[in-house]
Motif scaffolding. Structure first.
Motif, PDB file in Angstrom:
ATOM      1  N   LYS A   1       0.863  -1.183  -0.072  1.00 29.82           N
ATOM      2  CA  LYS A   1      -0.028  -0.033   0.001  1.00 29.82           C
ATOM      3  C   LYS A   1       0.919   1.238   0.010  1.00 29.82           C
ATOM      4  CE  LYS A   1      -3.886  -1.753   2.533  1.00 29.82           C
ATOM      5  NZ  LYS A   1      -4.961  -1.383   3.538  1.00 29.82           N
ATOM      6  N   THR A   2       0.482   2.210  -0.746  1.00 33.58           N
ATOM      7  CA  THR A   2       1.219   3.529  -0.556  1.00 33.58           C
ATOM      8  C   THR A   2       0.408   4.425   0.331  1.00 33.58           C
ATOM      9  OG1 THR A   2       1.866   3.413  -3.100  1.00 33.58           O
ATOM     10  CG2 THR A   2       1.910   5.772  -2.028  1.00 33.58           C
ATOM     11  N   PHE A   3       1.330   4.984   1.446  1.00 32.69           N
ATOM     12  CA  PHE A   3       0.864   6.051   2.239  1.00 32.69           C
ATOM     13  C   PHE A   3       1.363   7.257   1.849  1.00 32.69           C
ATOM     14  CE2 PHE A   3      -0.137   3.269   6.015  1.00 32.69           C
ATOM     15  CZ  PHE A   3       0.027   1.986   5.701  1.00 32.69           C
ATOM     16  N   LYS A   4       0.354   8.429   2.077  1.00 34.20           N
ATOM     17  CA  LYS A   4       0.721   9.585   1.843  1.00 34.20           C
ATOM     18  C   LYS A   4       0.711  10.474   3.165  1.00 34.20           C
ATOM     19  CE  LYS A   4      -0.107  11.756  -2.304  1.00 34.20           C
ATOM     20  NZ  LYS A   4      -1.167  12.702  -3.251  1.00 34.20           N
ATOM     21  N   PHE A   5       1.609  11.406   3.142  1.00 30.15           N
ATOM     22  CA  PHE A   5       1.599  12.097   4.375  1.00 30.15           C
ATOM     23  C   PHE A   5       1.923  13.794   3.781  1.00 30.15           C
ATOM     24  CE2 PHE A   5       3.093   8.014   5.759  1.00 30.15           C
ATOM     25  CZ  PHE A   5       2.302   7.968   6.988  1.00 30.15           C
ATOM     26  N   HIS A   6       1.728  14.583   4.893  1.00 26.43           N
ATOM     27  CA  HIS A   6       2.131  15.854   4.326  1.00 26.43           C
ATOM     28  C   HIS A   6       3.255  16.511   5.271  1.00 26.43           C
ATOM     29  CE1 HIS A   6       2.059  19.910   2.635  1.00 26.43           C
ATOM     30  NE2 HIS A   6       2.068  20.304   4.052  1.00 26.43           N
ATOM     31  N   SER A   7       4.307  16.519   4.845  1.00 21.77           N
ATOM     32  CA  SER A   7       5.310  17.266   5.891  1.00 21.77           C
ATOM     33  C   SER A   7       6.420  17.974   4.874  1.00 21.77           C
ATOM     34  CB  SER A   7       6.173  16.010   6.655  1.00 21.77           C
ATOM     35  OG  SER A   7       7.370  16.447   7.179  1.00 21.77           O
ATOM     36  N   LEU A   8       6.217  19.349   5.123  1.00 20.88           N
ATOM     37  CA  LEU A   8       7.280  20.137   4.319  1.00 20.88           C
ATOM     38  C   LEU A   8       8.631  19.740   4.839  1.00 20.88           C
ATOM     39  CD1 LEU A   8       5.697  23.573   3.823  1.00 20.88           C
ATOM     40  CD2 LEU A   8       6.408  22.324   2.115  1.00 20.88           C
ATOM     41  N   GLU A   9       8.808  19.684   5.958  1.00 22.09           N
ATOM     42  CA  GLU A   9      10.003  19.591   6.736  1.00 22.09           C
ATOM     43  C   GLU A   9      10.548  18.226   6.253  1.00 22.09           C
ATOM     44  OE1 GLU A   9       9.885  18.945  11.064  1.00 22.09           O
ATOM     45  OE2 GLU A   9      10.778  21.317  11.061  1.00 22.09           O
ATOM     46  N   ILE A  10      10.221  17.326   6.141  1.00 24.49           N
ATOM     47  CA  ILE A  10      10.634  15.884   5.583  1.00 24.49           C
ATOM     48  C   ILE A  10      10.966  16.246   3.963  1.00 24.49           C
ATOM     49  CG2 ILE A  10      10.445  13.478   5.130  1.00 24.49           C
ATOM     50  CD1 ILE A  10       8.829  13.333   7.997  1.00 24.49           C
ATOM     51  N   ALA A  11       9.890  16.483   3.343  1.00 25.36           N
ATOM     52  CA  ALA A  11       9.836  16.674   1.753  1.00 25.36           C
ATOM     53  C   ALA A  11      11.168  17.592   1.442  1.00 25.36           C
ATOM     54  CB  ALA A  11       8.631  17.143   1.210  1.00 25.36           C
ATOM     55  N   LYS A  12      11.102  18.411   2.031  1.00 25.48           N
ATOM     56  CA  LYS A  12      12.211  19.502   1.327  1.00 25.48           C
ATOM     57  C   LYS A  12      13.735  19.106   1.692  1.00 25.48           C
ATOM     58  CE  LYS A  12      13.123  23.156   5.031  1.00 25.48           C
ATOM     59  NZ  LYS A  12      12.191  22.701   6.102  1.00 25.48           N
TER      60      LYS A  12
ATOM     61  N   ILE B   1      11.666   6.296   0.655  1.00 25.65           N
ATOM     62  CA  ILE B   1      10.907   7.484   0.209  1.00 25.65           C
ATOM     63  C   ILE B   1      10.501   7.057  -1.231  1.00 25.65           C
ATOM     64  CG2 ILE B   1      10.546   9.817  -0.126  1.00 25.65           C
ATOM     65  CD1 ILE B   1      12.762  10.167   2.277  1.00 25.65           C
ATOM     66  N   ALA B   2       9.320   7.020  -1.619  1.00 27.21           N
ATOM     67  CA  ALA B   2       8.897   6.740  -2.762  1.00 27.21           C
ATOM     68  C   ALA B   2       8.748   7.930  -3.799  1.00 27.21           C
ATOM     69  CB  ALA B   2       7.509   5.730  -2.800  1.00 27.21           C
ATOM     70  N   GLU B   3       8.257   9.236  -2.938  1.00 26.56           N
ATOM     71  CA  GLU B   3       8.132  10.350  -3.440  1.00 26.56           C
ATOM     72  C   GLU B   3       8.110  11.529  -2.411  1.00 26.56           C
ATOM     73  OE1 GLU B   3       8.437  12.453  -5.772  1.00 26.56           O
ATOM     74  OE2 GLU B   3       7.057  12.004  -7.491  1.00 26.56           O
ATOM     75  N   ALA B   4       8.710  12.776  -2.888  1.00 27.75           N
ATOM     76  CA  ALA B   4       8.742  13.901  -2.022  1.00 27.75           C
ATOM     77  C   ALA B   4       8.832  14.978  -2.770  1.00 27.75           C
ATOM     78  CB  ALA B   4       9.771  13.956  -1.101  1.00 27.75           C
ATOM     79  N   THR B   5       7.532  15.753  -2.825  1.00 27.45           N
ATOM     80  CA  THR B   5       7.440  17.064  -3.752  1.00 27.45           C
ATOM     81  C   THR B   5       7.853  18.451  -2.919  1.00 27.45           C
ATOM     82  OG1 THR B   5       5.270  17.000  -3.017  1.00 27.45           O
ATOM     83  CG2 THR B   5       5.492  15.552  -4.878  1.00 27.45           C
ATOM     84  N   PRO B   6       8.058  19.263  -3.765  1.00 28.90           N
ATOM     85  CA  PRO B   6       8.169  20.540  -2.993  1.00 28.90           C
ATOM     86  C   PRO B   6       7.173  21.176  -2.258  1.00 28.90           C
ATOM     87  CG  PRO B   6       8.538  20.560  -5.443  1.00 28.90           C
ATOM     88  CD  PRO B   6       8.137  19.442  -5.173  1.00 28.90           C
TER      89      PRO B   6
ATOM     90  N   ALA C   1      13.855   8.305  -7.565  1.00 33.59           N
ATOM     91  CA  ALA C   1      15.008   8.469  -8.454  1.00 33.59           C
ATOM     92  C   ALA C   1      14.830   8.899  -9.569  1.00 33.59           C
ATOM     93  CB  ALA C   1      15.817   7.484  -8.217  1.00 33.59           C
ATOM     94  N   ALA C   2      14.144   8.155 -10.370  1.00 33.36           N
ATOM     95  CA  ALA C   2      13.332   8.178 -11.672  1.00 33.36           C
ATOM     96  C   ALA C   2      12.789   9.591 -12.011  1.00 33.36           C
ATOM     97  CB  ALA C   2      12.659   7.158 -12.324  1.00 33.36           C
ATOM     98  N   ARG C   3      11.786  10.170 -11.231  1.00 36.24           N
ATOM     99  CA  ARG C   3      11.259  11.190 -11.420  1.00 36.24           C
ATOM    100  C   ARG C   3      12.154  12.351 -11.532  1.00 36.24           C
ATOM    101  NH1 ARG C   3      10.031  15.440  -8.753  1.00 36.24           N
ATOM    102  NH2 ARG C   3       9.409  14.621  -6.887  1.00 36.24           N
ATOM    103  N   ARG C   4      13.185  12.256 -10.359  1.00 37.31           N
ATOM    104  CA  ARG C   4      14.115  13.488 -10.082  1.00 37.31           C
ATOM    105  C   ARG C   4      15.002  13.281 -11.751  1.00 37.31           C
ATOM    106  NH1 ARG C   4      15.935  15.048  -5.092  1.00 37.31           N
ATOM    107  NH2 ARG C   4      14.106  16.384  -4.045  1.00 37.31           N
ATOM    108  N   ALA C   5      15.432  12.105 -11.889  1.00 33.94           N
ATOM    109  CA  ALA C   5      16.318  12.149 -12.918  1.00 33.94           C
ATOM    110  C   ALA C   5      15.867  12.663 -14.376  1.00 33.94           C
ATOM    111  CB  ALA C   5      16.729  10.448 -13.482  1.00 33.94           C
ATOM    112  N   LYS C   6      14.261  12.514 -14.577  1.00 33.86           N
ATOM    113  CA  LYS C   6      13.781  13.145 -15.562  1.00 33.86           C
ATOM    114  C   LYS C   6      13.674  14.476 -15.659  1.00 33.86           C
ATOM    115  CE  LYS C   6      12.268  11.034 -18.703  1.00 33.86           C
ATOM    116  NZ  LYS C   6      13.023  10.571 -19.712  1.00 33.86           N
TER     117      LYS C   6
END
Ligand code: DHB
Length: 596
Positions: free
Chosen positions: A22-33, A55-60, A119-124
Motif C-alpha cells: 500500500k502507498t501511504f501519503k503524508f504531508h510534511s514540508l520539513e521531511i519533503a524538502k 521514500i517513494a516520492e517527496a514533492t516541493p 530517483a527516476a522522477r528526479r532524473a527525468k
C-alpha cells in the motif's frame, strides 16, 4: 535542525498497489524538502514498532509517499490503518543515489521499485534517459509501473511466471539488454539482495558504475547502535545506497545480521551453513600512534590516547575497527551476555533535547559464544579492546567470564547499570555486585585481564557502590551510565520507547554535569582509576573530567552528532590545550581539582 524524534503525522491518502503493497501519503514540508531519492524515513506505528521505509516520492509542496509491503507484524498492522490515523515519522536519513550520466538503467525487484520511482522522477527533471527494468514473480506484484511511465521512463517488465513482459528474472533481462549493445552510463538497483548481487556481477563485467540500495535491520536510524552493520559500514548512515565497489570488500550477498547482531547466511537453499561463510573480509592491520602528550597507562594497559567509544556504540568488530582507525585510543564492545538477545522493538533511540538522547535497546547481543568473530575483526586495529559484559546472577556472569577470557581482549567492563532491562540492574544490589565481581576477578585476574565496573547515577550513593566494587576486586570504575527516563508522546499519552515498560536511559550533553560531579566524588573515595563517560563532546569536557579524576574518556552521543571525525578533532584540541598550559602529558591533569 529538528530533533531526531518521531513526530505524529496524519495519513492523508492510502492506495492499495497490489496484494502486498500500500502507498501511504503524508504531508510534511520539513521531511519533503530535505528528502533525496534513496533516503529513508523511520515510520513509527505507535505502541508496535518503528521501521525504516524508503521514500517513494517527496514533492516541493510537502507530499511524502512511502510504499509499505505487509511482510511482518509492524507492516501488517500498518496496513490496518485508515486515512486520518496518526503515524510517527522522522527523517530523512541516510545517503541516497547520486545520479551520473545521461542514460541510466534502474533495476527494480519487488518493492525495491519505491526508491527508484523517486530517483527516476528526479532524473527525468534533468532530462536524462531512464530505462526501468522491473521484475516480479507475477504481474500482480508489479509496482509503480504507471508512475514510471508517467514521468517519462522507458519501462521493461520481467515476470518469473511469464504473466507479463519477459519470462524470467530481471537480471536475465538486464544481461540481454546489455549484450544487445544498449549502453548506460550508470545502473541503480534496489530489490532482494541476491538479485542486486547478480546485477553487480553483470555491471562489474561490463564496467558500468552501479549504485545499490541495501537493506539491513535498522534500530536507531542515525548511526548510533551499529545494528545495521555491513562490513563496518552503518547502513542507516553510510548507506543505504552504496557504490558497488564499496560493497566488494564486505559480506554483501553472503550474510547479514539478525536483530541480536548474530550473523546469518543470506543464500537460500543452503542446509548446512559453513562457519567460513560467515566470516568478514579482513581489513588491513592498523597500528596506532602513541603520542607523547596523550599516551596513557591504566590498569597496566598502554593506551595510545585516552579516548574510546562508549559501550553500546557498535556490535560489529568492523565498526569498532573503524573507531580505532579514526583515532580512538581503545574500543569498547556492546554489552554481551550469556544468551543471544534481540532487544526491544523500536523506537530504541531518539533525541529528547539537542544532543541528548534516550535509548532502550534492550541489550541486543549475539551471546558471548557467538562474539569471537567480532572481537577478532576489531583486533585488526592494535588498540586495547574492552569487552563489555553483563549478567543477572553470579552463575551467568561466571559463564560469560569463562568464555570471554579465551578471546583476545585487554579488559572486561562489567555493566552493572543498564537502567531498563526486565531484571533489576545489579548495581541496585551491592551484595550481588560484590559476589559477581569476586567471581569474575577469580576468572579474569589469573589471565592478567583487569575489570572495570560501570555504574550509573540511578543509585543513591555511587561512590559507596564504587568502593564496594573496588573491595570486591574491580580494577577501575566506569562512570556514568545513562540516567533513567521515560519519555511520553504527549498527544497519544503513551511512552515513545518500544520497551514494554517505556523506560530508557538518557545520554548526551545533559549528562556531563552529573557525570563530572560523580567522578569528583569517586576520586575522593577510590584508589583505582576512573573511566569517564557521559556527555563528552569537547576537549573542555575531557579536561574537566580529568581534573575531577578520570584517566580514560569514553564517547557515545557525540559520535551520533559528529561521527568518526570526533576522534581526530578531540585529540587535536586536547594537545593544543596541554601545550598551551604547559603539561607534558594528559596524566598530569588527572585529579588536579583535588590537589588545589
Ligand atoms: C543498553 C543500554 C544501556 O544504557 C546500557 O548500559 C546497556 C545496554 C541497551 O539498551 O542495550
Amino acid at each position: 535542525m529538528p530533533l531526531n524524534i518521531p513526530t505524529l503525522h496524519k495519513i492523508e491518502e492510502l492506495k492499495t498497489e497490489n496484494e502486498e503493497v500500500k502507498t501511504f501519503k503524508f504531508h510534511s514540508l520539513e521531511i519533503a524538502k530535505e528528502s533525496e531519492p534513496g533516503q529513508f524515513i523511520m515510520v513509527w506505528n505507535p505502541g508496535i514498532d518503528e521501521i525504516p521505509i524508503s521514500i517513494a516520492e517527496a514533492t516541493p509542496n510537502g507530499e511524502v509517499e512511502i510504499a509499505i509491503a505487509a511482510i511482518g507484524d509492524c507492516t501488517h498492522s500498518l496496513h490496518q490503518k485508515q486515512v486520518g490515523d496518526l503515524i510517527g515519522l522522522r527523517g530523512p536519513y541516510g545517503k541516497g543515489f547520486t545520479l551520473q550520466g545521461k542514460r541510466i538503467c534502474m533495476v527494480a525487484g519487488g518493492y525495491g521499485a519505491a526508491p527508484l520511482r523517486f530517483a527516476a522522477r528526479r532524473a527525468k527533471e534533468s532530462d536524462k534517459h531512464i530505462v526501468v527494468l522491473e521484475g516480479a514473480r507475477s504481474s500482480t506484484e508489479l509496482l509503480y509501473i504507471e508512475e514510471f511511465e508517467r514521468s517519462g521512463c522507458e519501462v521493461r517488465i520481467s515476470t518469473e511466471d511469464g504473466s507479463e513482459g519477459y519470462k524470467g528474472l530481471v537480471t536475465e533481462l538486464l544481461e540481454k539488454i546489455l549484450t544487445s549493445g544498449e549502453e548506460f552510463e550508470q545502473i541503480l538497483t534496489c530489490g532482494p539482495e541476491l538479485m542486486m548481487e547478480r546485477v553487480c556481477e553483470i555491471t562489474r563485467r561490463e564496467r558500468i558504475p552501479t549504485q545499490v540500495s541495501v537493506e539491513r535491520i535498522i534500530k536507531c536510524g542515525c548511526g548510533a547502535c551499529g545494528s545495521c552493520d555491513l562490513g563496518g559500514y552503518r547502513v542507516c548512515k553510510d548507506g543505504p545506497v552504496f557504490d558497488a565497489e564499496e560493497l566488494e570488500r564486505t559480506e554483501f550477498g553472503k550474510w547479514k545480521r539478525e536483530k541480536s547482531g548474530k550473523r546469518i547466511a543470506i543464500k537460500r537453499n543452503v542446509s548446512a551453513i559453513k562457519e567460513a561463510e560467515l566470516l568478514s573480509i579482513p581489513p588491513s592491520r592498523f597500528t596506532p600512534e602513541y603520542e607523547p602528550l596523550l599516551k596513557t597507562e591504566v590498569c597496566g594497559i598502554d593506551f595510545p590516547n585516552p579516548t574510546a567509544n562508549a559501550a553500546g556504540f557498535g556490535v560489529a568488530g568492523n565498526l569498532l575497527y573503524r573507531y580505532a582507525v579514526a583515532g580512538a585510543g581503545a574500543v569498547v564492545t556492546k554489552s554481551v551476555g550469556l544468551y543471544e538477545r534481540e532487544g526491544y522493538p523500536n523506537p530504541t533511540f531518539f533525541e529528547v533535547s539537542p544532543h541528548s538522547y534516550v535509548n532502550s535497546m534492550g541489550l541486543p547481543n549475539p551471546g558471548i559464544k557467538n562474539y569471537r568473530r567480532e572481537i577478532e575483526d576489531a583486533k585488526y586495529a592494535d588498540v586495547p579492546l574492552v569487552l563489555s559484559i553483563f549478567g543477572k546472577s553470579e552463575e551467568e556472569c561466571r559463564e560469560v567470564a569463562k568464555i570471554a577470557i579465551k578471546y583476545p581482549i585487554d579488559m572486561l567492563e562489567f555493566n552493572a547499570s543498564c537502567p531498563h532491562t526486565e531484571f533489576a540492574a545489579v548495581e541496585h544490589n551491592p551484595k550481588l555486585l560484590s559476589r559477581i565481581i569476586k567471581e569474575i576477578s577469580n576468572i579474569a585476574h589469573p589471565k592478567g585481564i583487569p575489570i572495570a565496573v560501570k555504574i550509573s547515577p540511578n543509585v543513591g550513593d555511587p561512590a559507596g557502590l564504587a568502593l564496594t566494587a573496588e573491595k570486591a576486586g574491580a580494577d577501575a570504575i566506569t562512570a556514568i551510565n545513562t540516567v533513567m527516563s521515560r519519555p511520553i508522546e504527549p498527544a497519544l499519552d503513551i511512552p515513545i520507547l518500544g520497551n514494554p515498560t517505556g523506560y530508557g536511559g538518557k545520554s548526551g550533553k545533559e549528562l556531563a554535569f552529573g557525570g563530572k560531579k560523580i567522578v569528583f566524588e569517586l576520586y575522593e573515595e577510590l584508589r583505582i582509576p576512573i573511566i569517564a563517560v557521559g556527555g563528552i563532546f569537547s576537549a573542555k569536557d575531557v579536561i574537566e573530567y580529568a581534573k575531577n579524576g578520570a584517566s580514560v574518556f569514553q564517547v557515545g552521543s557525540a559520535l551520533v552528532s559528529e561521527g568518526f571525525d570526533f576522534f581526530p578533532r578531540i585529540k587535536k584540541e586536547l594537545k593544543d590545550y596541554l601545550v598551551a598550559n604547559g603539561y607534558k602529558n594528559i596524566g598530569e591533569v588527572v585529579g588536579e581539582a583535588h590537589r588545589k
